[in-house]
Design an enzyme around this catalytic site. Sequence first.
Site, PDB file in Angstrom:
ATOM      1  N   SER A 176      33.732  42.752  37.620  1.00  0.00           N
ATOM      2  CA  SER A 176      34.829  43.155  38.509  1.00  0.00           C
ATOM      3  C   SER A 176      36.238  42.894  38.013  1.00  0.00           C
ATOM      4  CB  SER A 176      34.661  42.503  39.876  1.00  0.00           C
ATOM      5  OG  SER A 176      33.772  43.277  40.628  1.00  0.00           O
TER       6      SER A 176
ATOM      7  N   SER B 185      35.302  45.491  41.237  1.00  0.00           N
ATOM      8  CA  SER B 185      35.894  45.431  42.567  1.00  0.00           C
ATOM      9  C   SER B 185      37.365  45.014  42.576  1.00  0.00           C
ATOM     10  CB  SER B 185      35.097  44.457  43.430  1.00  0.00           C
ATOM     11  OG  SER B 185      35.220  43.137  42.937  1.00  0.00           O
TER      12      SER B 185
ATOM     13  N   LYS C 150      43.943  38.594  44.015  1.00  0.00           N
ATOM     14  CA  LYS C 150      42.886  39.336  44.722  1.00  0.00           C
ATOM     15  C   LYS C 150      42.650  38.720  46.093  1.00  0.00           C
ATOM     16  CE  LYS C 150      38.123  40.998  43.776  1.00  0.00           C
ATOM     17  NZ  LYS C 150      37.007  40.946  42.810  1.00  0.00           N
TER      18      LYS C 150
END
Length: 481
Positions: free
Chosen positions: A176, A152, A77
Amino acid sequence: MNLKTSILDYINDVKSGSFSVEEFTSATIQRIKDVDGDVHAYLSLNESAIDDARAIDKKISAGEKVGTCYGFPISIKDNICITGSKTTCASKILENFVAPYTATVVSKLQSEDAIVTGKTNLDEFAMGLTTEFSAYGPTKNPWNLKYVPGGSSGGSAASVAANECLASLGSDTGGSVRNPASFCSVVGLKPTYGLISRYGLISYANSIEQIGPVTKTVKDCGFLLNVIAGQDSNDDTTIDNANSDYLNDIEQGIEGKNIGIIKEMTSDGLSPEVSSATKNAIQDFEKLGAHCEEVSLPTIPYTVAAYYTITSTEAGSNLARYDNIRYGYDFESEGYEYNSYISKSRTKFGPEVIRRIILGGFVPSAGHAGKYFLKALKVKSKLISEANSAFEKYDYLISPTAPVQPFQFGEKIDDPVTLMLLDYNTVTANLTGKPAISVPYRVTDGLPIGMQIIGDGKSEKSLLQAAYALESKTDLPEVPL
Ligand code: GLN
């Protein structure tokens, strides 16, 4: 060669010489080229992936010691730092930020010979649930490109689901990792607070967030946890997990275990599809020999409000550093005095981040803190004691990961409160620091549904046993992409 393989099967294949690390890495990069124009899981790629693969092949053929990862491809990420690579947090404010150091999780992976494929898309600064708040355009759900992948860590989950890598690392502040795992039909774990080092993770709300693995199978999750978990002198909140092997005994089963079905997360607000999948999952747990009954944690209805109060407060303070002096971007700064220079710089934040910063300035401020911030902390303490009493009786607590299936782009973006309420089932694990995993459970009308299992603090080993048992009851279709 099969790009849909799990990490464990990949390692066996490389060891037995079915293909080289370079062959698999090249095929993965080709796959990214073929599908990422549509999926947009990646924000940047690692240009040296093939060289890294060759170096590992060389060690293998020379009979030298190879790390336990054998060159499997993993995406990271884009709020986790890697020296020399861009780390944007999907924000314009960090558009040109090149990290000067590497996160502990990535160092650990690299020292075990994993290959980083690239950095994945997210909602700006990990604030959101759909990746629609990325400043670089949304990631699409590989199950249906018209639908959101969750967030997310949407890029991380989509990259795994679309076979653009074998695993990913995301971050989970309020769901997330688990939410996009559920929306994309992959496994996602939010570990016990402190089990995985946050050194090199760009903070959103550091008192409750954790880095977590995103994988295709539960066993791969255990494998990855073995590589990345553990105490780190660069993160004083990390806890000792010496001698834990999360793969060992993973097939033990859950015969005789007690499961609490969280009333507040399963009664109202679930879509009919999610509700029926949850009933099936409860039956599966019973068939596996567990005893299930409803349990109530009465503070849960207040958790989303408490979560946004606490996280916005921390975000407001964590994001104060983006003043375009220490980090920033170029603009014609002449003629600005100090305050207007900083204000102008901070217009680079997107709407959701600005919303959180404003809220985070207000709720802890003098005269309001008692009404909002301190109250939120009380909700958190009360929730922790309710969860601790529940774990005296139950081995696991369960719920669907999200109350609904993935929805179409644009459907909820203009309604922040509705979006926030979709975190209802996930924030409890963050506020209590307990570990929770999302297991792919159903694909209904072409869209995934994940089940969440929460365990007591530091119970990852047993949590993965339950997740593995549930996974063994599923027979899911392959992603259509
Ligand atoms: N949707 C939640 C939020 O926007 C969760 C985000 C996260 O876990 N990083 O804050």
